[in-house]
Scaffold this active site. Structure first.
Site, PDB file in Angstrom:
ATOM      1  CG  ASP A   1      23.555  48.070  46.734  1.00  0.00           C
ATOM      2  OD1 ASP A   1      22.658  47.604  45.854  1.00  0.00           O
ATOM      3  OD2 ASP A   1      23.676  49.374  46.495  1.00  0.00           O
TER       4      ASP A   1
ATOM      5  CG  ASP B   1      16.647  49.304  45.542  1.00  0.00           C
ATOM      6  OD1 ASP B   1      16.597  50.511  44.425  1.00  0.00           O
ATOM      7  OD2 ASP B   1      17.958  49.469  46.190  1.00  0.00           O
TER       8      ASP B   1
ATOM      9  N   GLY C   1      33.514  51.111  42.327  1.00  0.00           N
ATOM     10  CA  GLY C   1      33.040  51.892  40.936  1.00  0.00           C
ATOM     11  C   GLY C   1      32.502  50.931  40.164  1.00  0.00           C
ATOM     12  CB  ALA C   2      32.693  47.269  39.666  1.00  0.00           C
TER      13      ALA C   2
END
Length: 395
Positions: free
Chosen positions: A180, A44, A130-131
């Site tokens: 995102d 991206d 945090g994943a």
């Protein structure tokens, strides 16, 4: 997996908690999802292609306008404190912790000339942090859509995503690309978002997993290594340097057919092997996105699996953003019968996405858990991802 019933309970709880903390009812409720990226990693910020889907997990916000320029922020996942800020005094780097993300959105909207004032905000998110599933983008986008509605700004989903990205880049200080935020605002149920991050053109590609007897299994390793943020910035800087050496605007402009010549040119210019490997990943990853889109358009979902696994090998060997836990999860999933698997997100921990047959979901999840136990790692978390809708008003 988050169901419609649990989502409704989530929203109801958020509204009630708002009243407890602020002593009044909210003006409305909004939700913005996390995302899992099917393919297209670290492309991206190279003006390339991505193919994310929205998760059923979301940040839900209860919000009420204020007329005094005060912004109050509270999170059900925070330390219990209400963060109180003056919207006129918001400055990049001036807010720390989770509150920087929603505060940054208010700052970005105001910087863009939109008349956003104060507000009381309570956020309750079930997007795993945090994943590598974009919990931060969900925080940003839920506040963006709430402000858009409450102040009647009339901004479209892509415009809100760009402003949310600006909040993360300029206010929080994280040099993320726009994927995102675009996923959180623009995805639609039953599809994957084929996004060109250069011009933000997009198309919903049908992703009928159930019809093909397949599931998208997310395996959260529950680990995040400390070098992630610095290494991310280093990879991005390396890509920009390579593009400059090649005389192109971004690595997206290097076609796969000319990749060997581009790598040879970089070597002649003194670029080391690590820099050349970054280029190889980005160029081949863009091609993999287009390959997966063609397979989905043709209804050949099972053939997507090997492309995912090839993408992981590129992330591991060329871009060097994998880690032992994600490598183990991919290997164990494929060995247990997954059609394909790869790490998703920025890397150095986070999650793996695996394409599995309906009757193999439990077997694959158990195999990964067993492999982690044998290696002495903590137990991973597994859930299936059903492509959902982007950010929206709930009430």
């Amino acid at each position: 997996m988050t169901t419609a019933a649990t989502a409704a309970t989530h929203a109801e709880r958020t509204a009630k908690d708002f009243t407890v903390h602020y002593g009044a009812d909210p003006d409305g409720l909004w939700a913005a999802p996390g995302r899992v990226n099917l393919i297209g990693e670290h492309t991206d910020y190279n003006d390339g292609f991505v193919l994310p889907v929205a998760l059923p997990h979301a940040a839900v916000a209860a919000v009420r306008r204020r007329d005094d320029g005060v912004l109050r922020l509270h999170s059900a996942q925070g330390d219990g404190a209400v963060v109180t800020l003056d919207v006129a005094g918001l400055t990049p780097g001036g807010v720390q912790g989770w509150a920087a993300y929603p505060a940054g959105v208010v700052w970005a909207l105001r910087e863009a000339g939109h008349p956003v004032g104060g507000a009381d905000v309570h956020i309750d998110s079930d997007v795993p942090t945090g994943a590598g599933l974009s919990s931060s983008a969900a925080l940003e986008c839920v506040v963006a859509v709430a402000c858009n509605d409450l102040w009647q700004l009339g901004l479209g989903a892509a415009q809100l995503a760009v402003l949310a990205q600006r909040a993360e880049n300029a206010f929080v200080g994280v040099p993320c690309g726009v994927m995102d935020q675009m996923a959180s605002t623009c995805c639609a149920a039953g599809g994957a978002l084929f996004l060109d991050t250069r011009d933000l053109s997009q198309r919903q590609v049908p992703l009928d997993l159930a019809g093909a007897g397949l599931r998208l299994l997310v395996l959260d390793t529950r680990v995040k290594h400390d070098l992630a943020d610095g290494a991310y910035a280093e990879r991005r800087a390396g890509c920009e340097r390579a593009a400059e050496l090649l005389g192109v605007r971004a690595l997206r402009d290097v076609p796969q057919s000319l990749l060997p010549q581009a790598l040879e040119r970089l070597e002649q210019l003194g670029a080391d092997a690590e820099l050349r490997a970054l280029v190889r990943h980005v160029v081949t990853e863009d091609a993999r996105v287009e390959q997966v889109v063609a397979l989905l358009d043709g209804g050949d979902l099972r053939a997507v699996g090997p492309v995912l696994t090839a993408g992981h090998a590129s992330l591991r060997d060329d871009f060097r953003v994998s880690c032992v836990e994600t490598d183990l999860a991919v290997a164990a999933a494929v060995e247990a019968g997954a059609l394909g698997a790869r790490m998703t997100g920025g890397g150095f921990g986070g999650s793996v996405v695996a394409l599995v047959a309906d009757d193999g979901t439990e077997r694959v999840a158990a195999a990964v858990a067993d492999a982690f136990a044998a290696a002495g790692y903590g137990a991973p978390r597994a859930f299936t991802a059903v492509p959902g809708d982007g950010a929206r008003r709930l009430a």
